[in-house]
Scaffold this motif. Structure first.
Motif, PDB file in Angstrom:
ATOM      1  N   PRO A 238      21.686  28.063 -35.518  1.00  0.00           N
ATOM      2  CA  PRO A 238      21.686  28.799 -34.243  1.00  0.00           C
ATOM      3  C   PRO A 238      22.654  28.194 -33.222  1.00  0.00           C
ATOM      4  CG  PRO A 238      19.811  27.336 -34.355  1.00  0.00           C
ATOM      5  CD  PRO A 238      20.475  27.259 -35.699  1.00  0.00           C
ATOM      6  N   TYR A 239      23.132  29.054 -32.340  1.00  0.00           N
ATOM      7  CA  TYR A 239      23.832  28.606 -31.141  1.00  0.00           C
ATOM      8  C   TYR A 239      22.773  28.359 -30.067  1.00  0.00           C
ATOM      9  CZ  TYR A 239      28.420  29.933 -32.972  1.00  0.00           C
ATOM     10  OH  TYR A 239      29.577  30.014 -33.708  1.00  0.00           O
ATOM     11  N   TRP A 240      22.989  27.339 -29.236  1.00  0.00           N
ATOM     12  CA  TRP A 240      22.079  27.089 -28.119  1.00  0.00           C
ATOM     13  C   TRP A 240      22.716  27.624 -26.842  1.00  0.00           C
ATOM     14  CZ3 TRP A 240      21.405  22.103 -24.891  1.00  0.00           C
ATOM     15  CH2 TRP A 240      20.292  22.233 -24.033  1.00  0.00           C
ATOM     16  N   HIS A 241      22.149  28.693 -26.342  1.00  0.00           N
ATOM     17  CA  HIS A 241      22.589  29.246 -25.065  1.00  0.00           C
ATOM     18  C   HIS A 241      21.801  28.515 -23.977  1.00  0.00           C
ATOM     19  CE1 HIS A 241      24.908  32.583 -26.856  1.00  0.00           C
ATOM     20  NE2 HIS A 241      24.004  32.487 -27.821  1.00  0.00           N
ATOM     21  N   VAL A 242      22.459  27.601 -23.310  1.00  0.00           N
ATOM     22  CA  VAL A 242      21.781  26.667 -22.415  1.00  0.00           C
ATOM     23  C   VAL A 242      21.237  27.407 -21.197  1.00  0.00           C
ATOM     24  CG1 VAL A 242      21.967  24.507 -21.151  1.00  0.00           C
ATOM     25  CG2 VAL A 242      23.406  24.899 -23.176  1.00  0.00           C
ATOM     26  N   PRO A 243      19.919  27.362 -20.959  1.00  0.00           N
ATOM     27  CA  PRO A 243      19.351  28.021 -19.776  1.00  0.00           C
ATOM     28  C   PRO A 243      19.937  27.456 -18.487  1.00  0.00           C
ATOM     29  CG  PRO A 243      17.629  27.462 -21.345  1.00  0.00           C
ATOM     30  CD  PRO A 243      18.879  26.795 -21.827  1.00  0.00           C
ATOM     31  N   GLU A 244      20.033  28.309 -17.495  1.00  0.00           N
ATOM     32  CA  GLU A 244      20.601  27.895 -16.214  1.00  0.00           C
ATOM     33  C   GLU A 244      19.812  26.743 -15.603  1.00  0.00           C
ATOM     34  OE1 GLU A 244      23.381  27.719 -13.356  1.00  0.00           O
ATOM     35  OE2 GLU A 244      23.431  29.049 -15.095  1.00  0.00           O
ATOM     36  N   SER A 245      18.488  26.766 -15.790  1.00  0.00           N
ATOM     37  CA  SER A 245      17.658  25.698 -15.217  1.00  0.00           C
ATOM     38  C   SER A 245      18.012  24.336 -15.806  1.00  0.00           C
ATOM     39  CB  SER A 245      16.176  25.998 -15.463  1.00  0.00           C
ATOM     40  OG  SER A 245      15.911  26.112 -16.854  1.00  0.00           O
ATOM     41  N   ILE A 246      18.340  24.310 -17.101  1.00  0.00           N
ATOM     42  CA  ILE A 246      18.710  23.045 -17.735  1.00  0.00           C
ATOM     43  C   ILE A 246      20.109  22.621 -17.304  1.00  0.00           C
ATOM     44  CG2 ILE A 246      19.124  21.919 -19.968  1.00  0.00           C
ATOM     45  CD1 ILE A 246      16.939  23.620 -21.161  1.00  0.00           C
ATOM     46  N   ARG A 247      21.003  23.578 -17.128  1.00  0.00           N
ATOM     47  CA  ARG A 247      22.365  23.244 -16.682  1.00  0.00           C
ATOM     48  C   ARG A 247      22.352  22.711 -15.252  1.00  0.00           C
ATOM     49  NH1 ARG A 247      26.514  27.299 -16.810  1.00  0.00           N
ATOM     50  NH2 ARG A 247      27.944  25.541 -16.981  1.00  0.00           N
ATOM     51  N   LYS A 248      21.389  23.126 -14.457  1.00  0.00           N
ATOM     52  CA  LYS A 248      21.277  22.570 -13.105  1.00  0.00           C
ATOM     53  C   LYS A 248      20.871  21.103 -13.155  1.00  0.00           C
ATOM     54  CE  LYS A 248      20.212  26.808 -10.551  1.00  0.00           C
ATOM     55  NZ  LYS A 248      19.174  27.559  -9.795  1.00  0.00           N
ATOM     56  N   GLU A 249      20.029  20.760 -14.147  1.00  0.00           N
ATOM     57  CA  GLU A 249      19.630  19.368 -14.317  1.00  0.00           C
ATOM     58  C   GLU A 249      20.795  18.525 -14.832  1.00  0.00           C
ATOM     59  OE1 GLU A 249      16.297  19.074 -16.873  1.00  0.00           O
ATOM     60  OE2 GLU A 249      15.093  20.532 -15.749  1.00  0.00           O
ATOM     61  N   ASP A 250      21.591  19.111 -15.717  1.00  0.00           N
ATOM     62  CA  ASP A 250      22.725  18.395 -16.312  1.00  0.00           C
ATOM     63  C   ASP A 250      23.959  19.295 -16.278  1.00  0.00           C
ATOM     64  OD1 ASP A 250      24.532  16.921 -17.724  1.00  0.00           O
ATOM     65  OD2 ASP A 250      23.300  16.688 -19.527  1.00  0.00           O
ATOM     66  N   PRO A 251      24.718  19.244 -15.176  1.00  0.00           N
ATOM     67  CA  PRO A 251      25.887  20.120 -15.024  1.00  0.00           C
ATOM     68  C   PRO A 251      26.973  19.886 -16.066  1.00  0.00           C
ATOM     69  CG  PRO A 251      25.234  19.165 -12.919  1.00  0.00           C
ATOM     70  CD  PRO A 251      24.475  18.439 -13.972  1.00  0.00           C
ATOM     71  N   THR A 252      26.900  18.790 -16.815  1.00  0.00           N
ATOM     72  CA  THR A 252      27.925  18.523 -17.830  1.00  0.00           C
ATOM     73  C   THR A 252      27.733  19.383 -19.074  1.00  0.00           C
ATOM     74  OG1 THR A 252      26.672  16.740 -18.892  1.00  0.00           O
ATOM     75  CG2 THR A 252      28.075  16.133 -17.019  1.00  0.00           C
TER      76      THR A 252
END
Length: 299
Positions: free
Chosen positions: A145-159
């Motif tokens: 699978p591809y992991w489509h990173v949730p926006e909430s997780i990207r806010k925690e880790d912008p990298t």
């Protein structure tokens, strides 16, 4: 073959984890306790995490069952208790059951007219991110699978990128069973040390070898019930067993009363009369180590 594997384990030899992926047990009629307690003698270069994975246990189980033992530098020659005996969670026993405090998954099937259960340890959500209890459905399956990173997780880790492709950096591992609500999935992991821990954002993680074995068995449409049962009561050969895990969310104000209620439900379901030793019940609940203990009998 099963006898040979068990003999090698008892002798303390190191077997590849793939040989022990996804335990399978036949469910005896009228019984809800299965498996057995094993022991493993540590070599000089094993951690408890190594032993846990070799026997398809989570970190929580191996540590709870062996209190006071350093999980990272356990002494060579020490005899480690391997808690491979289980009490079934309360039913219905169909599809997949996920018991959060136990950090374990159960999958029920009928094979050749015989009822069987597959079981594996899991990693679960961190504090505040525990998978919501309830009934789900496996609505989609995906290999690599591809992991489509949730926006909430990207806010925690912008990298983090928006999408992580299949490969060693993908936290979903090589297989994913997507659930019908809450953006949850049952999937593999690229961090197997997290099995038996609270490490995810709510998804349910399995060892790579366990999800690889489970993936082809589970059809789309399979029901998934997410439970919260830190205490479980079961019957085996006329004896009553209690298996207790820490109440990780502190949801049981009176665990003794919960055991009594479970006994009443078990009596209604089985038609048996159960006699509990409440002193023994309290003793087990004071030290919830995940090892099934005898607390009563069937009359």
């Amino acid at each position: 073959m099963k006898f040979l594997i068990r003999l090698l384990l008892i002798l303390g030899l190191c077997l590849p984890a793939r040989l022990l992926a996804l335990d399978r047990f036949v469910i005896p009629e009228g019984q809800s306790v299965f498996g057995e307690i094993l022991y493993h003698t540590l070599s000089g270069n094993e951690t408890l995490l190594d032993v846990a994975r070799a026997y398809d246990l989570g970190y929580n189980q191996i540590v709870l069952a062996n209190p006071g033992l350093d999980p990272w530098i356990p002494p060579a020659g020490h005899r480690v208790l391997i808690p491979k005996e289980f009490v079934l969670p309360e039913g219905p026993h169909t599809g997949i059951l996920v018991n959060l405090p136990e950090m374990r998954l159960y999958y029920f099937r009928t094979e050749g007219g015989v009822r069987v259960v597959y079981t594996a340890p899991i990693g679960i959500g961190t504090e505040g991110r525990l998978t919501t209890q309830g009934i789900y459905t496996v609505y989609r399956k995906k290999e690599h699978p591809y992991w489509h990173v949730p926006e909430s997780i990207r806010k925690e880790d912008p990298t983090l990128p928006e999408v992580v492709p299949p490969g060693p950096e993908n936290p979903l591992g090589d297989y994913a069973l997507y659930l019908s609500r809450g953006a949850y999935a049952i999937h593999g992991t690229n961090r197997p040390w997290g099995i038996g821990r609270r490490v995810s954002h709510g998804c349910i993680r399995l060892y790579p070898e366990d999800i690889k074995a489970l993936f082809p068995l589970v059809p789309v449409g399979t029901p998934v019930r997410v439970l919260y049962q830190p205490v479980k009561l079961g019957i085996r050969e006329g004896r009553v067993y209690l298996q207790a895990f820490p109440d990780i969310e502190k949801r049981l104000p009176d665990p003794v009363l919960e055991v009594v209620k479970m006994a009443a439900r078990l009596e209604r379901e089985t038609g048996y009369d159960l006699t509990l030793d409440l002193f023994r019940v309290r003793e087990v609940l004071r030290k919830p180590d995940g090892v099934p203990r005898e607390v009563g009998e069937v009359r």
